[in-house]
Scaffold this motif. Sequence first.
Motif, mmCIF file in Angstrom:
data_model
loop_
_atom_site.group_PDB
_atom_site.id
_atom_site.type_symbol
_atom_site.label_atom_id
_atom_site.label_comp_id
_atom_site.label_asym_id
_atom_site.label_seq_id
_atom_site.Cartn_x
_atom_site.Cartn_y
_atom_site.Cartn_z
ATOM 1 N N ARG A 277 -8.526 19.284 -12.134
ATOM 2 C CA ARG A 277 -8.020 18.523 -10.994
ATOM 3 C C ARG A 277 -9.093 17.536 -10.529
ATOM 4 O O ARG A 277 -10.266 17.902 -10.383
ATOM 5 N N TRP B 48 -14.863 9.822 -12.798
ATOM 6 C CA TRP B 48 -14.152 10.758 -11.914
ATOM 7 C C TRP B 48 -14.817 12.127 -12.022
ATOM 8 O O TRP B 48 -15.265 12.534 -13.092
ATOM 9 N N PHE C 177 -6.312 7.587 -11.937
ATOM 10 C CA PHE C 177 -6.471 8.932 -11.406
ATOM 11 C C PHE C 177 -7.026 8.836 -9.989
ATOM 12 O O PHE C 177 -7.956 8.054 -9.738
ATOM 13 N N ASP D 243 -5.069 14.619 -8.425
ATOM 14 C CA ASP D 243 -4.303 14.521 -9.674
ATOM 15 C C ASP D 243 -4.735 15.605 -10.659
ATOM 16 O O ASP D 243 -5.924 15.948 -10.767
ATOM 17 N N LEU E 46 -4.927 16.846 -14.713
ATOM 18 C CA LEU E 46 -4.993 16.231 -16.034
ATOM 19 C C LEU E 46 -5.388 17.261 -17.073
ATOM 20 O O LEU E 46 -5.966 18.308 -16.752
ATOM 21 N N THR F 63 -9.928 11.573 -22.467
ATOM 22 C CA THR F 63 -8.467 11.610 -22.590
ATOM 23 C C THR F 63 -8.003 10.456 -23.473
ATOM 24 O O THR F 63 -7.072 9.731 -23.125
ATOM 25 N N GLY G 204 -4.284 13.464 -20.691
ATOM 26 C CA GLY G 204 -4.030 12.553 -19.589
ATOM 27 C C GLY G 204 -3.428 13.248 -18.386
ATOM 28 O O GLY G 204 -3.528 14.467 -18.225
ATOM 29 N N LYS G 205 -2.766 12.461 -17.521
ATOM 30 C CA LYS G 205 -2.222 12.969 -16.254
ATOM 31 C C LYS G 205 -1.056 13.913 -16.511
ATOM 32 O O LYS G 205 -0.263 13.707 -17.428
ATOM 33 N N ARG H 284 2.369 15.867 -15.047
ATOM 34 C CA ARG H 284 3.467 15.758 -14.079
ATOM 35 C C ARG H 284 4.561 16.759 -14.444
ATOM 36 O O ARG H 284 4.502 17.424 -15.470
ATOM 37 N N TYR I 59 0.448 6.908 -16.178
ATOM 38 C CA TYR I 59 -0.355 7.192 -14.993
ATOM 39 C C TYR I 59 0.480 7.269 -13.719
ATOM 40 O O TYR I 59 -0.053 7.201 -12.611
ATOM 41 N N ASN J 14 2.516 8.769 -10.592
ATOM 42 C CA ASN J 14 2.391 9.954 -9.754
ATOM 43 C C ASN J 14 3.746 10.540 -9.368
ATOM 44 O O ASN J 14 3.808 11.521 -8.625
#
Length: 319
Positions: A109, A118, A157, A161, A163, A180, A186-187, A189, A248, A250
Motif C-alpha cells: 500500500r 513512492w 499512485f 493505493d 499495488l 511494476t 501495478g495498481k 482494483r 491507473y 481509482n
Amino acid sequence: MISFASFPSSSHDFSDYSTTRHHPDVEDDIAMDFDLEDGDFEDATQKLIVPGEPLTSSHAFMRGHGTYVDGEEVVGSVAGTVERVNKLVSVRAIRTRYNPEVGDLVVGRITEVQPRRWKVDANSRQDAVLMLSSVNLPGGVQRRKLESDELQMRTFFEEGDLLVAEVQAFFADGAMSLHTRSLKYGKLRNGQLVAVPPVLIKRLKSHFLTLPCGVDVILGLNGYIWVSKHVKESQQEGEEGFDAEAVYSNKNDDIDDATRAAISRVCNIIRILAAQFVPLTDAVLLEAYDLVVEQEGDVKDLLHGDAGDALVTALGGRG
C-alpha cells in the motif's frame, strides 16, 4: 447455517495462532522427531515448534535466529517453523515481519509520495521504495521519465493505493526497491485485501491464481493477499501504448452480486485457513472453496460457530 456434518470436529478459538488446532499435514510434521542428524529436513518449512523445545545437539549444529543453546542442546526460542542451511539451524517465527528476497512478488500500500519515488508498506521492517523509473508510463515502457511525469506522480499512485510489484533490488539501508514494469503488476482494483502471517505463503510457480468462481487471487509473499474480480488475459496484453487511464484508474468496475459473494467467500476461507495455520497454496484454496460451495450456506456463516474447524477437518479428510 453451514454444517459439515460428515466431518465432526471440536470447537476452537482461532483468534490466536498459538492455541489453535493445525492442518493434518502440519500436525504430522509436528509429531516428527527433530533428529537432525538423521536428515529429517526434507520439508523443514512445515515443522512447527514451540518455545523451549529442544532441536538438536549444539556440538553438531550451529544456532541461528530464533534459537539458543542450553547445555548441549540447541533450543527454539520462538514459536515457528524450523529451517536448516547446512549446519545452521534457525526458527522462522510465526508472528514476524516479512523477510524479502529479490524476485519476490509482494502486495503493498502506498504510504507516501516523494520526489521521483513512492514509499510502500509491504509488511516488512521498513517501507519499500517504488522509483518513478520503475513503473510503466503512458507512451511505452522504454521511454524516458520526464519532469512532467514527476509533476503528475499522484495521477499514477497516491497515498492509500494498493499495488502488486516485484522485489527488484535492495538499497544500502536494506529497504526493498520494487518495480511494476509488467502489466501483470501495478495498481489493484475491484477486490479486497486479506493479511495473513507471511510464513503461511509458500513460494509457488505462479502467485497469480484464477479460481473457477470467477475470482483472481494474488498471493503476496509478504503475507498480503488480494482477492478480486477476474480479469481476462486479453485485457492485460499489449504493453506498448497501453491505456494509462484504465491501468491507473481509482474507480472500481461494476461487480455483480454473485462475484461479490464469491470474493467474500474466498476471503473468509483464507481467514479461516490462516487462523488454523494451514499453508496457503492454489490446491488448498480450490479444495476449500469446493467444500464450502457444496454446503450452499451463507458467506457470513463461515466465520461463525464451528464452521472453521469443520472446514479444516474436511480438508484433512480429502487429503
